[in-house]
Write a protein that holds these residues in place. Structure first.
Motif, mmCIF file in Angstrom:
data_model
loop_
_atom_site.group_PDB
_atom_site.id
_atom_site.type_symbol
_atom_site.label_atom_id
_atom_site.label_comp_id
_atom_site.label_asym_id
_atom_site.label_seq_id
_atom_site.Cartn_x
_atom_site.Cartn_y
_atom_site.Cartn_z
ATOM 1 N N HIS A 23 0.801 -1.222 0.000
ATOM 2 C CA HIS A 23 0.000 0.000 0.000
ATOM 3 C C HIS A 23 0.836 1.275 0.000
ATOM 4 O O HIS A 23 0.400 2.305 -0.532
ATOM 5 N N ASP A 24 2.054 1.234 0.548
ATOM 6 C CA ASP A 24 2.887 2.441 0.563
ATOM 7 C C ASP A 24 4.261 2.230 -0.071
ATOM 8 O O ASP A 24 5.114 3.116 -0.023
ATOM 9 N N ARG A 25 4.483 1.052 -0.665
ATOM 10 C CA ARG A 25 5.745 0.689 -1.315
ATOM 11 C C ARG A 25 6.945 0.758 -0.362
ATOM 12 O O ARG A 25 8.081 0.965 -0.799
ATOM 13 N N LYS A 26 6.722 0.579 0.926
ATOM 14 C CA LYS A 26 7.825 0.555 1.888
ATOM 15 C C LYS A 26 8.588 -0.747 1.743
ATOM 16 O O LYS A 26 7.998 -1.828 1.723
ATOM 17 N N ILE A 27 9.914 -0.657 1.649
ATOM 18 C CA ILE A 27 10.759 -1.829 1.439
ATOM 19 C C ILE A 27 11.092 -2.464 2.782
ATOM 20 O O ILE A 27 11.678 -1.822 3.667
ATOM 21 N N LEU A 28 10.722 -3.723 2.938
ATOM 22 C CA LEU A 28 11.059 -4.468 4.141
ATOM 23 C C LEU A 28 12.476 -5.019 4.048
ATOM 24 O O LEU A 28 13.208 -5.044 5.031
ATOM 25 N N SER A 79 16.581 -16.508 -3.495
ATOM 26 C CA SER A 79 15.443 -17.305 -3.940
ATOM 27 C C SER A 79 14.171 -16.671 -3.408
ATOM 28 O O SER A 79 14.202 -15.803 -2.521
ATOM 29 N N LYS A 80 13.046 -17.122 -3.915
ATOM 30 C CA LYS A 80 11.768 -16.660 -3.377
ATOM 31 C C LYS A 80 11.620 -17.082 -1.913
ATOM 32 O O LYS A 80 11.020 -16.363 -1.113
ATOM 33 N N ALA A 81 12.191 -18.235 -1.560
ATOM 34 C CA ALA A 81 12.146 -18.680 -0.166
ATOM 35 C C ALA A 81 12.920 -17.729 0.738
ATOM 36 O O ALA A 81 12.535 -17.511 1.898
ATOM 37 N N TYR A 82 13.995 -17.153 0.240
ATOM 38 C CA TYR A 82 14.774 -16.178 1.015
ATOM 39 C C TYR A 82 13.893 -14.982 1.390
ATOM 40 O O TYR A 82 13.847 -14.564 2.551
ATOM 41 N N GLY A 83 13.192 -14.437 0.414
ATOM 42 C CA GLY A 83 12.299 -13.312 0.679
ATOM 43 C C GLY A 83 11.127 -13.700 1.552
ATOM 44 O O GLY A 83 10.719 -12.944 2.452
ATOM 45 N N LEU A 84 10.567 -14.879 1.315
ATOM 46 C CA LEU A 84 9.425 -15.334 2.108
ATOM 47 C C LEU A 84 9.814 -15.566 3.568
ATOM 48 O O LEU A 84 9.029 -15.288 4.475
ATOM 49 N N ASN A 85 11.015 -16.066 3.810
ATOM 50 C CA ASN A 85 11.469 -16.275 5.176
ATOM 51 C C ASN A 85 11.499 -14.958 5.953
ATOM 52 O O ASN A 85 11.067 -14.887 7.112
ATOM 53 N N ILE A 86 11.980 -13.901 5.307
ATOM 54 C CA ILE A 86 12.009 -12.578 5.932
ATOM 55 C C ILE A 86 10.592 -12.091 6.221
ATOM 56 O O ILE A 86 10.300 -11.582 7.308
ATOM 57 N N LEU A 87 9.695 -12.263 5.266
ATOM 58 C CA LEU A 87 8.316 -11.813 5.447
ATOM 59 C C LEU A 87 7.592 -12.637 6.507
ATOM 60 O O LEU A 87 6.875 -12.079 7.353
ATOM 61 N N LEU A 88 7.766 -13.931 6.486
ATOM 62 C CA LEU A 88 7.118 -14.796 7.479
ATOM 63 C C LEU A 88 7.528 -14.391 8.900
ATOM 64 O O LEU A 88 6.677 -14.249 9.793
ATOM 65 N N HIS A 119 8.661 -11.506 9.855
ATOM 66 C CA HIS A 119 8.118 -10.164 10.111
ATOM 67 C C HIS A 119 6.666 -10.226 10.568
ATOM 68 O O HIS A 119 6.236 -9.428 11.417
ATOM 69 N N LEU A 120 5.920 -11.174 10.028
ATOM 70 C CA LEU A 120 4.493 -11.308 10.354
ATOM 71 C C LEU A 120 4.235 -12.334 11.461
ATOM 72 O O LEU A 120 3.086 -12.684 11.728
ATOM 73 N N GLY A 121 5.311 -12.803 12.099
ATOM 74 C CA GLY A 121 5.153 -13.731 13.207
ATOM 75 C C GLY A 121 4.795 -15.144 12.792
ATOM 76 O O GLY A 121 4.125 -15.879 13.525
#
Length: 267
Positions: free
Chosen positions: A77-82, A193-202, A204-206
């Protein structure tokens, strides 16, 4: 318990016309409304997939997209980079020299646009990708010294097969090399990899990978399919992806994503 659904785009969520079917849209919107995170996982930047983000309604505060095959995790929604991880211009010298010596094309992407290298043979990436992504023609020597996301080699399947079979060890050791489509080979940072990014997001979201369901069809989906609690290969996926998936659905032109989701969440 599955709380996040990660989706590759080309030949997975998108059909052959590069569209998300009405059935896939309605199914994903329902699951998103019920509290599931729906995360698009792509090699493209956010601008190039924004129409799909809007179509699915993924614009809430905790909606994110994995772009550049894991190289950027961005809040919609705000294009903030995690998180962002890329390569320097110097990192591309090896593959650029190889392309020059072997009459091969190369495109280099920053985190916004594609640079078609005019000192090499013409690339087919723009035509193969068929996206709204911005393309800029540039000589390699004229590129700015700044962070870049990846390089792309787009050619006929047999040409890419031959190139990959003959890469010297120094190139194989310097990049994570994956095929995102039969005519597209990507050169990424090592361990990307996509798993690398997903691990960071997961995190972050607990959540963790036990909360993840992932859909994919190609080599650049391997790690996320393997890591997910439920890894779903499309009916049109490569044999390599089907071999490591926990489940296989029908193909992308027959609403394979919605077909599996409706079975899984309605059982």
């Amino acid at each position: 318990m599955i709380k996040m659904i990660a989706l590759d785009l080309d030949n997975t969520l998108l059909n052959s016309a590069k569209e998300i079917s009405d059935e896939n849209v309605s199914t994903l919107q329902k699951l998103h409304k019920n509290g599931n995170s729906v995360v698009l996982c792509t090699g493209r930047p956010i601008n190039a997939v924004w129409p799909y983000v809007k179509q699915l309604g993924l614009t809430d505060e905790n909606d994110y997209t994995i772009t550049f095959n894991g190289g950027m995790v961005i809040r919609n929604h705000d294009r903030k980079i995690l998180n962002q991880k890329g390569l320097s211009l110097e990192d591309f010298s090896l593959i650029h020299q190889y392309a020059l010596d072997n009459d091969l094309p190369l495109d280099i992407l920053d985190f916004e646009k594609v640079y078609e290298l005019t000192d090499l043979v013409k690339s087919s990436y723009k035509e193969v990708l068929n996206s709204s992504l911005e393309f800029v023609q540039k000589d390699f020597s004229k590129l700015e010294d700044k962070p870049y996301s990846k390089a792309i080699m787009s050619e006929q399947v047999v040409t890419l097969n031959n190139a990959r079979a003959n890469f010297p060890a120094v190139i194989n050791d310097h990049y994570k090399i994956v095929r995102s489509q039969p005519k597209i080979m990507e050169f990424l940072p090592l361990n990307m990899s996509k798993a690398y990014g997903l691990n960071i997001l997961l995190k972050h979201l607990g959540m963790d990978f036990s909360n993840l369901m992932a859909f994919g069809d190609a080599e650049n989906d391997y790690e996320m399919i393997e890591a997910a609690k439920v890894g779903v290969a499309m009916g049109n996926a490569s044999d390599e992806i089907k071999a490591i998936a926990t489940e296989i659905t029908i193909d992308h032109d027959n609403d394979g994503v919605a077909f599996f989701l409706n079975q899984y969440f309605n059982d």
